[in-house]
Design a protein around this motif. Sequence first.
Motif, short mmCIF file in Angstrom:
data_model
loop_
_atom_site.label_atom_id
_atom_site.label_comp_id
_atom_site.label_asym_id
_atom_site.label_seq_id
_atom_site.Cartn_x
_atom_site.Cartn_y
_atom_site.Cartn_z
N GLN A 178 -52.35 40.71 -124.72
CA GLN A 178 -51.27 40.86 -123.74
C GLN A 178 -51.79 41.29 -122.38
O GLN A 178 -51.14 41.08 -121.36
CB GLN A 178 -50.24 41.87 -124.25
CG GLN A 178 -49.47 41.37 -125.48
CD GLN A 178 -48.41 42.36 -125.92
OE1 GLN A 178 -48.59 43.57 -125.83
NE2 GLN A 178 -47.29 41.84 -126.40
N ARG A 179 -52.96 41.91 -122.37
CA ARG A 179 -53.55 42.36 -121.10
C ARG A 179 -54.65 41.44 -120.59
O ARG A 179 -54.75 41.17 -119.40
CB ARG A 179 -54.12 43.78 -121.27
CG ARG A 179 -54.90 44.25 -120.05
CD ARG A 179 -55.34 45.69 -120.18
NE ARG A 179 -56.33 45.94 -121.21
CZ ARG A 179 -57.65 45.75 -121.07
NH1 ARG A 179 -58.13 45.27 -119.93
NH2 ARG A 179 -58.48 46.03 -122.06
N ILE A 180 -55.50 40.98 -121.51
CA ILE A 180 -56.66 40.18 -121.11
C ILE A 180 -56.37 38.70 -121.24
O ILE A 180 -56.04 38.21 -122.32
CB ILE A 180 -57.89 40.55 -121.96
CG1 ILE A 180 -58.22 42.05 -121.83
CG2 ILE A 180 -59.10 39.71 -121.54
CD1 ILE A 180 -59.37 42.52 -122.71
N CYS A 181 -56.50 38.00 -120.13
CA CYS A 181 -56.29 36.55 -120.11
C CYS A 181 -57.65 35.87 -120.02
O CYS A 181 -58.35 36.00 -119.02
CB CYS A 181 -55.43 36.16 -118.91
SG CYS A 181 -55.20 34.37 -118.75
N ARG A 182 -58.03 35.18 -121.07
CA ARG A 182 -59.30 34.44 -121.06
C ARG A 182 -59.13 33.13 -120.31
O ARG A 182 -58.23 32.34 -120.60
CB ARG A 182 -59.78 34.16 -122.48
CG ARG A 182 -61.07 33.33 -122.52
CD ARG A 182 -61.38 32.82 -123.92
NE ARG A 182 -62.47 31.85 -123.88
CZ ARG A 182 -62.31 30.54 -123.64
NH1 ARG A 182 -61.09 30.04 -123.43
NH2 ARG A 182 -63.35 29.73 -123.62
N ILE A 183 -60.01 32.91 -119.35
CA ILE A 183 -59.99 31.68 -118.55
C ILE A 183 -61.33 30.98 -118.71
O ILE A 183 -62.39 31.62 -118.57
CB ILE A 183 -59.71 31.99 -117.07
CG1 ILE A 183 -58.30 32.58 -116.92
CG2 ILE A 183 -59.86 30.74 -116.21
CD1 ILE A 183 -57.97 33.05 -115.52
N ASP A 184 -61.31 29.71 -119.01
CA ASP A 184 -62.53 28.93 -119.20
C ASP A 184 -63.20 28.72 -117.84
O ASP A 184 -62.79 27.89 -117.04
CB ASP A 184 -62.19 27.59 -119.85
CG ASP A 184 -63.44 26.78 -120.20
OD1 ASP A 184 -64.54 27.14 -119.73
OD2 ASP A 184 -63.30 25.79 -120.94
#
Length: 207
Positions: A178-184
Motif C-alpha cells: 500500500q505504501r511502496i509502488c514498484r516501477i519497472d
Amino acid sequence: MKGKFITVEGIDGAGKTTQLAWLAEILQRHGITYIVTREPGGTVLGEQLRQLLLDKTVLMHAETEALLMFAARREHLDKVILPVLANGQWIISDRFTDASFAYQGGGRELENSKLVTLEQWVQGDLQPDLTLYFDVPVELAQQRVKQVKHADRFEQEQFDFFQRVREAYLERANLYPQRICRIDGGLSLEAVKIAVEQALQPLLKHV
C-alpha cells in the motif's frame, strides 16, 4: 493541510535521478509547494556523514555503517523532514529507511531486528505516504553506473552485493504494497513517467 512525504528508492543505476526531476515537475504542475532532499544527507551534519559513508578509502563494520545512516536520518528528520511536513509542504527524499533495510540489511546482511530497533527509535511511527521503488536488473544498473561516474564505496561493491540489495527491496515492496509502488525502471522513459504519474494520483486527488 498536512504535507505529504514521498521517497524514491532503487539501486544505483535504476534511474532515480531522472525520475526525481519528473516527480518535481508533476508537483509544480499541480501548484504544490515542495522541497527535494536526500539520504544520507539533507543537513550540514548529514552531508558530512555522507562524505564519510561514500568514501571508498574508509573501511567500517556493517553495524557502524547502519548507525551512521540512522544518525544522519535522525538529524534529517529533526531539521528538515518533520518541520517541512508540519508546515503543510510536500517533501521528496532520494532514499529513506527502505534503503537501510536494502543496503545494510540485504547488502551487508545485517540482522533485520537491529534495523527495526533503529527504525523505531529514530522515526517512531513515521512512514512515507508513498515510496516509488524503481526496480531494474543488477546487470542493467551496473552498465548505467559505469557509463556516468566513478564508483563510490557502495557502487564499487560486487554483483552479489547488489543482487541481495535488490532482493531486499523487492521483499520490502511485497511487505508494504500500500505504501511502496514498484516501477519497472527498465521500461522506456515515457512509460516510466506514466507509471510515476499514476502512482501519484491517490495523493493528488485531494489537492
